[in-house]
Design a protein around this motif. Structure first.
Motif, PDB file in Angstrom:
ATOM      1  N   VAL A  91     -18.685   7.922 -45.034  1.00 43.68           N
ATOM      2  CA  VAL A  91     -19.884   7.951 -45.880  1.00 43.68           C
ATOM      3  C   VAL A  91     -19.698   7.173 -47.185  1.00 43.68           C
ATOM      4  O   VAL A  91     -20.629   6.523 -47.647  1.00 43.68           O
ATOM      5  CB  VAL A  91     -20.371   9.395 -46.189  1.00 43.68           C
ATOM      6  N   TRP A  98     -22.563   6.416 -40.320  1.00 40.32           N
ATOM      7  CA  TRP A  98     -22.510   7.509 -41.291  1.00 40.32           C
ATOM      8  C   TRP A  98     -23.638   7.350 -42.301  1.00 40.32           C
ATOM      9  O   TRP A  98     -23.966   6.220 -42.678  1.00 40.32           O
ATOM     10  CB  TRP A  98     -21.181   7.506 -42.049  1.00 40.32           C
ATOM     11  N   MET A 101     -23.215   7.574 -48.743  1.00 43.56           N
ATOM     12  CA  MET A 101     -23.129   8.505 -49.875  1.00 43.56           C
ATOM     13  C   MET A 101     -22.564   7.781 -51.095  1.00 43.56           C
ATOM     14  O   MET A 101     -21.772   6.866 -50.936  1.00 43.56           O
ATOM     15  CB  MET A 101     -22.229   9.693 -49.519  1.00 43.56           C
TER      16      MET A 101
HETATM   17  C1  HEC Z   1     -28.387  13.590 -53.860  1.00 43.04           C
HETATM   18  C2  HEC Z   1     -27.687  14.463 -52.973  1.00 43.04           C
HETATM   19  C3  HEC Z   1     -26.380  13.998 -52.375  1.00 43.04           C
HETATM   20  C4  HEC Z   1     -25.309  13.461 -53.032  1.00 43.04           C
HETATM   21  C5  HEC Z   1     -25.150  13.166 -54.512  1.00 43.04           C
HETATM   22  C6  HEC Z   1     -24.287  13.266 -52.032  1.00 43.04           C
HETATM   23  N1  HEC Z   1     -24.736  13.670 -50.815  1.00 43.04           N
HETATM   24 FE1  HEC Z   1     -23.711  13.669 -49.065  1.00 43.04          FE
HETATM   25  N2  HEC Z   1     -25.337  14.255 -48.061  1.00 43.04           N
HETATM   26  C7  HEC Z   1     -26.574  14.490 -48.624  1.00 43.04           C
HETATM   27  C8  HEC Z   1     -27.545  14.653 -47.568  1.00 43.04           C
HETATM   28  C9  HEC Z   1     -29.035  14.919 -47.768  1.00 43.04           C
HETATM   29  C10 HEC Z   1     -26.835  14.522 -46.354  1.00 43.04           C
HETATM   30  C11 HEC Z   1     -27.418  14.496 -44.954  1.00 43.04           C
HETATM   31  C12 HEC Z   1     -27.771  13.043 -44.701  1.00 43.04           C
HETATM   32  C13 HEC Z   1     -28.076  12.694 -43.286  1.00 43.04           C
HETATM   33  O1  HEC Z   1     -27.573  13.352 -42.383  1.00 43.04           O
HETATM   34  O2  HEC Z   1     -28.800  11.690 -43.105  1.00 43.04           O
HETATM   35  C14 HEC Z   1     -25.450  14.297 -46.707  1.00 43.04           C
HETATM   36  C15 HEC Z   1     -24.434  14.175 -45.784  1.00 43.04           C
HETATM   37  C16 HEC Z   1     -23.101  14.066 -46.111  1.00 43.04           C
HETATM   38  C17 HEC Z   1     -21.996  14.183 -45.183  1.00 43.04           C
HETATM   39  C18 HEC Z   1     -22.083  14.500 -43.710  1.00 43.04           C
HETATM   40  C19 HEC Z   1     -22.110  13.204 -42.950  1.00 43.04           C
HETATM   41  C20 HEC Z   1     -22.148  13.442 -41.467  1.00 43.04           C
HETATM   42  O3  HEC Z   1     -23.010  12.853 -40.812  1.00 43.04           O
HETATM   43  O4  HEC Z   1     -21.337  14.230 -40.973  1.00 43.04           O
HETATM   44  C21 HEC Z   1     -20.860  13.978 -45.915  1.00 43.04           C
HETATM   45  C22 HEC Z   1     -19.418  14.012 -45.402  1.00 43.04           C
HETATM   46  C23 HEC Z   1     -21.247  13.719 -47.270  1.00 43.04           C
HETATM   47  N3  HEC Z   1     -22.618  13.785 -47.358  1.00 43.04           N
HETATM   48  C24 HEC Z   1     -20.381  13.421 -48.276  1.00 43.04           C
HETATM   49  C25 HEC Z   1     -20.777  13.064 -49.558  1.00 43.04           C
HETATM   50  C26 HEC Z   1     -19.883  12.545 -50.553  1.00 43.04           C
HETATM   51  C27 HEC Z   1     -18.392  12.312 -50.351  1.00 43.04           C
HETATM   52  C28 HEC Z   1     -20.632  12.345 -51.675  1.00 43.04           C
HETATM   53  C29 HEC Z   1     -20.182  11.768 -52.991  1.00 43.04           C
HETATM   54  C30 HEC Z   1     -19.558  10.478 -52.954  1.00 43.04           C
HETATM   55  C31 HEC Z   1     -21.996  12.753 -51.374  1.00 43.04           C
HETATM   56  N4  HEC Z   1     -22.050  13.161 -50.080  1.00 43.04           N
HETATM   57  C32 HEC Z   1     -23.035  12.744 -52.287  1.00 43.04           C
HETATM   58  C33 HEC Z   1     -26.862  14.556 -49.972  1.00 43.04           C
HETATM   59  C34 HEC Z   1     -26.018  14.103 -50.975  1.00 43.04           C
END
Ligand code: HEC
Length: 127
Positions: A91, A98, A101
């Motif tokens: 991510v 993925w 992120m």
């Molecule tokens: C603003 C909110 C937000 C922030 C900030 C954020 N995330 Fe996420 N993250 C999400 C959302 C919403 C999903 C689900 C997205 C999708 O499945 O399309 C997600 C999904 C993920 C997943 C699961 C991916 C998978 O498919 O298994 C991981 C691991 C993850 N994020 C890591 C991180 C990391 C590391 C950071 C910081 C660098 C981060 N996220 C920052 C909202 C956020």
């Protein structure tokens, strides 16, 4: 008399301006142009390099009672789990397959990604 005060004020303002501009000039190059200059990757640790980046960029969504995607990243064990299943690197590097992120934000600075990569390649030690 009033003229003198105005003059003094003007001089003072100029001096403050020069000082603040000077401190701008001396800003850390790495902060202004992340990844463009030297990235110190010696002695990368979870405590000093991985946790601060994740805490600052990820826990706002991946913490609390209802973490996004049901992925909580608020402590060592949770972050290790994400590092072991490949999702953490996937991510943050915006690898195909993925969700990129931080969600809705820009990519993390190259140097931060590099350090997290080094930590994972070292076996995600608790250090
Ligand atoms: C603003 C909110 C937000 C922030 C900030 C954020 N995330 Fe996420 N993250 C999400 C959302 C919403 C999903 C689900 C997205 C999708 O499945 O399309 C997600 C999904 C993920 C997943 C699961 C991916 C998978 O498919 O298994 C991981 C691991 C993850 N994020 C890591 C991180 C990391 C590391 C950071 C910081 C660098 C981060 N996220 C920052 C909202 C956020």
């Amino acid at each position: 008399m009033e003229h003198l005060i105005t003059k003094t004020l003007r001089l003072l303002t100029a001096a403050i301006l020069v000082v603040s501009l000077h401190s701008c000039y001396n800003d850390n190059v790495e902060e202004l142009y992340p990844g463009s200059s030297n990235c110190d990757t010696t002695n990368v640790t979870f405590t000093n390099d991985v946790w601060p980046v994740i805490n600052a960029n990820c826990t706002v969504c991946h913490g609390g009672g209802f973490p996004s995607a049901n992925v909580s990243l608020t402590n060592y064990n949770e972050i290790v789990a994400a590092s072991k299943n490949g999702s953490l690197l996937g991510v943050i590097r915006h690898d195909a397959g993925w969700p990129p992120m931080p969600n809705g934000g820009g990519m993390l600075p190259d140097c931060n990604i590099k350090k997290i990569e080094i930590w994972i390649n070292a076996g995600s030690p608790e250090n």
